[in-house]
Design a protein around this motif. Structure first.
Motif, PDB file in Angstrom:
ATOM      1  N   TYR A   1      38.877  37.919 -63.248  1.00 49.84           N
ATOM      2  CA  TYR A   1      37.988  37.666 -64.374  1.00 49.84           C
ATOM      3  C   TYR A   1      37.078  36.474 -64.091  1.00 49.84           C
ATOM      4  N   LEU A   2      35.891  36.537 -64.653  1.00 48.21           N
ATOM      5  CA  LEU A   2      34.997  35.380 -64.676  1.00 48.21           C
ATOM      6  C   LEU A   2      34.664  35.117 -66.136  1.00 48.21           C
ATOM      7  N   GLN A   3      35.207  34.032 -66.661  1.00 48.37           N
ATOM      8  CA  GLN A   3      34.924  33.636 -68.034  1.00 48.37           C
ATOM      9  C   GLN A   3      33.710  32.734 -68.034  1.00 48.37           C
ATOM     10  N   MET A   4      32.710  33.125 -68.794  1.00 49.54           N
ATOM     11  CA  MET A   4      31.453  32.378 -68.839  1.00 49.54           C
ATOM     12  C   MET A   4      31.231  31.881 -70.255  1.00 49.54           C
ATOM     13  N   ASN A   5      31.168  30.583 -70.416  1.00 51.71           N
ATOM     14  CA  ASN A   5      30.972  29.971 -71.724  1.00 51.71           C
ATOM     15  C   ASN A   5      29.674  29.193 -71.764  1.00 51.71           C
ATOM     16  N   SER A   6      29.220  28.902 -72.965  1.00 53.21           N
ATOM     17  CA  SER A   6      27.990  28.120 -73.165  1.00 53.21           C
ATOM     18  C   SER A   6      26.848  28.674 -72.315  1.00 53.21           C
TER      19      SER A   6
END
Length: 125
Positions: A80-85
């Motif tokens: 997974y690649l969690q991308m925030n903001s």
């Protein structure tokens, strides 16, 4: 047939979050390091992040440090690649790639043997 498939791309508003998934078929990811790369229109592909076979995560791009994180769930053969903001400048096609040199996270795309087809992420109001 060895294959990586990304999912989770789409349109997201600035400041929002998105999680990309990279699932393998035809092989298990346990012993592979997985890199995430992205390519924006008119720009070269750049390394974003990598996670080693032991779960150690490295962020390559200074522009995403503190916002993007990689994780893995070997039970479901998925990274997974969690991308925030998220920001408009994060707009790109995101690729996952696998290297059998599992302990080593590389920022160089030529060191990865298997690639997914890419997932478009668009950050826009």
């Amino acid at each position: 047939q060895l294959q990586l498939v990304e999912s989770g791309g789409g349109l997201v508003q600035p400041g929002g979050s998105r999680r990309l998934s990279c699932t393998a078929s035809g092989f298990t990811l346990d012993h592979y390091a997985i890199g995430w790369f992205r390519q924006a229109p008119g720009k070269e592909r750049e390394g974003v992040s990598c996670i080693s076979s032991s779960g150690g995560s490295t962020v390559f791009a200074d522009s995403v440090k503190g916002r993007f994180t990689s994780s893995r769930d070997n039970a479901v053969n998925t990274i997974y690649l969690q991308m925030n903001s998220l920001k408009p400048e994060d707009t790109a096609v995101y690729y996952c790639a696998a290297t059998p040199v599992g302990h080593y996270c590389s920022n160089y795309d030529y060191e990865y043997a298997y690639w997914g087809q890419g997932a478009q992420v668009t950050v826009s109001p």
